[in-house]
Design an enzyme around this catalytic site. Structure first.
Site, short mmCIF file in Angstrom:
data_model
loop_
_atom_site.label_atom_id
_atom_site.label_comp_id
_atom_site.label_asym_id
_atom_site.label_seq_id
_atom_site.Cartn_x
_atom_site.Cartn_y
_atom_site.Cartn_z
N LYS A 179 0.82 -1.22 0.00
CA LYS A 179 0.00 0.00 0.00
C LYS A 179 0.85 1.27 0.00
O LYS A 179 0.34 2.35 -0.29
CB LYS A 179 -0.97 -0.02 1.17
CG LYS A 179 -2.06 -1.07 0.99
CD LYS A 179 -3.24 -0.83 1.91
CE LYS A 179 -4.40 -1.77 1.59
NZ LYS A 179 -4.10 -3.17 1.93
C1 PLP Z 1 -4.72 -4.27 1.39
C2 PLP Z 1 -3.99 -5.56 1.38
C3 PLP Z 1 -4.37 -6.63 0.52
C4 PLP Z 1 -5.57 -6.55 -0.40
O1 PLP Z 1 -5.37 -5.68 -1.48
P1 PLP Z 1 -6.61 -5.15 -2.33
O2 PLP Z 1 -6.03 -4.21 -3.33
O3 PLP Z 1 -7.54 -4.49 -1.36
O4 PLP Z 1 -7.23 -6.34 -2.98
C5 PLP Z 1 -3.60 -7.79 0.52
N1 PLP Z 1 -2.55 -7.92 1.36
C6 PLP Z 1 -2.17 -6.94 2.19
C7 PLP Z 1 -1.02 -7.17 3.11
C8 PLP Z 1 -2.87 -5.72 2.24
O5 PLP Z 1 -2.49 -4.76 3.09
#
Ligand code: PLP
Length: 427
Positions: free
Chosen positions: A107
């Site tokens: 993220k």
């Molecule tokens: C947010 C997140 C996901 C999921 O990603 P999306 O784009 O919401 O599908 C998977 N793994 C981790 C560690 C995350 O923080």
């Protein structure tokens, strides 16, 4: 490039407006009016380009004239400051590690690009804009560390007291200057309710410029398409490559679909879900039927109504989606089994989200449908230490994380009370 709303194709706003608004007023999601096609020359040059050059060539199309060329370079150079190693796990399977950024999860990419775009858009305003974020853990750390590097934006992060891990809490509460952490006596829903009330409060909004760093913002998911290009610097375009994407809100997977639409020869997507399996079920029977959300080991994927599904539906028919994406879902027990066996047999430590992705890749491998399987490893295992400790007690914290844990936490404790929150914002 202009953007329409999935609820109204006649909407037409610039990249700048789409980023500042976040969500269209009609509750749809913003989509670019076309997906630019990358030319053969780009793919020929790809092995020689660095990540910033790839990002610039791809993202300039989506940004259009909202950001001048030179500023976009600055934003991209500040966004992609860390490595994305491709690590071989066995003959056919690799992990693309997306977690070497400041908050140890993918993220960081989207949060940083959004933060620096907004910082640029707000630079000529007299008043600073305040970003409000409610977090249950992962998003908050990425947003806090990204916006800590901006000049024209204040951030207020609300998190539920006692309900985030120690590392996560330190990632929220150790910034000075423009990032304030509010430790709310309540749960995540209380935090979200306070933020929502603020956005609905006309009186507050007359006195203060507030905005959100929502995960459905176009500036958060578009830059996530960039790392799909990296493996093609090593593999041939003829190799059939399957990407397994551990998914919750499906932003990461949607970014991959964009990369494919731009011309990247991705052979197959594997949607890897935990027991919150709305999309894998949809891919099987064509019925979108969310069940109540259940808590799992891979808690960043505990989502039963994935927001980016609207974008996927907007791009593809059910049949097309079934061709492109294979869905799999796994229980906590299967997740832990996968972590244990991959650690023992391949000496690779997966986090619970990556483990769901690996299990899906393995299930799909049995159908013999790809040459190489790439798993997006979305978080560093140290972020989910309680589960990881069931596999190994080794010290796996990076040095920077250890240093962070030593830092003094600084938060403002507050009841889950809107009047108090409002007084704080207007202080
Ligand atoms: C947010 C997140 C996901 C999921 O990603 P999306 O784009 O919401 O599908 C998977 N793994 C981790 C560690 C995350 O923080």
């Amino acid at each position: 490039m202009n953007y329409y709303s999935t609820n109204n194709k006649n909407t037409s706003v610039s990249f700048k407006e789409a980023v500042i608004q976040g969500l269209p007023a009609d509750n749809g999601l913003f989509m670019p009016q076309q997906i630019p096609q990358l030319i053969d020359e780009f793919f020929k040059e790809l092995p020689n380009l660095n990540i910033s050059e790839i990002a610039h060539l791809v993202l300039a199309n989506f940004v259009g004239d909202s950001i001048p060329e030179e500023e976009l370079w600055k934003i991209i150079n500040k966004t992609f400051i860390f490595e994305f190693p491709l690590v071989q796990i066995d003959d056919k399977k690799f992990a693309l590690e997306l977690y070497h950024g400041p908050s140890y999860a993918f993220k960081d990419v989207g949060a940083r690009f959004l933060a620096f775009c907004l910082d640029y858009f707000y630079k000529d305003q007299d008043e600073k804009c305040t970003i409000l974020v409610a977090t249950s853990g992962d998003t908050g750390g990425a947003v806090a560390s990204a916006f800590a590097e901006t000049d024209n934006i204040e951030v207020v992060i609300l998190y539920p007291s006692g309900k985030v891990s120690e590392l996560q809490e330190k990632q929220l509460t150790t910034f000075e200057k423009n990032v304030t952490a509010l430790e709310i006596d309540g749960d995540f829903d209380d935090c979200q309710r306070l933020v929502k009330s603020a956005f609905l409060d006309e009186e507050l909004r007359k006195q203060k410029m507030i905005s959100s760093a929502n995960s459905i913002n176009v500036a958060r998911f578009l830059p996530q398409s960039i790392y799909y290009f990296l493996p093609y610097q090593y593999f041939s375009h003829k190799d059939k490559i399957a990407f397994s994407v551990p998914s919750g809100n499906y932003g990461n997977l949607t970014a991959g679909l964009f990369a494919k639409q731009m011309g990247l020869p991705i052979h197959q997507f594997v949607a890897a879900a935990n027991k919150n399996d709305t999309v894998p079920r949809y891919l099987l029977n064509g019925i979108f039927e969310p069940h109540p959300t259940v808590a799992t080991y891979s808690n960043a994927m505990d989502v039963s109504i994935p927001s980016n599904f609207l974008r996927m539906k907007d791009m593809f028919s059910l049949e097309e989606m079934q061709q492109l994406i294979k869905g799999y879902s796994f229980s906590d027990e299967e997740t832990l089994d996968t972590m244990q066996s991959v650690f023992k047999n391949e000496e690779y430590l997966l986090d619970p989200h990556g483990a769901v992705g690996y299990a899906a890749l393995k299930a799909h491998e049995q159908k013999n449908e790809y040459d190489f399987g790439l798993l997006l490893e979305t978080a560093h295992p140290c972020k989910f230490i309680d589960v990881v400790n069931k596999v190994t007690k080794e010290d796996i914290y990076p040095e920077e994380a250890k240093a962070l844990m030593q830092k003094q936490k600084s938060s403002i404790k507050m009841k889950a009370d809107y009047e108090q929150f409002k007084q704080f914002l207007l202080r």
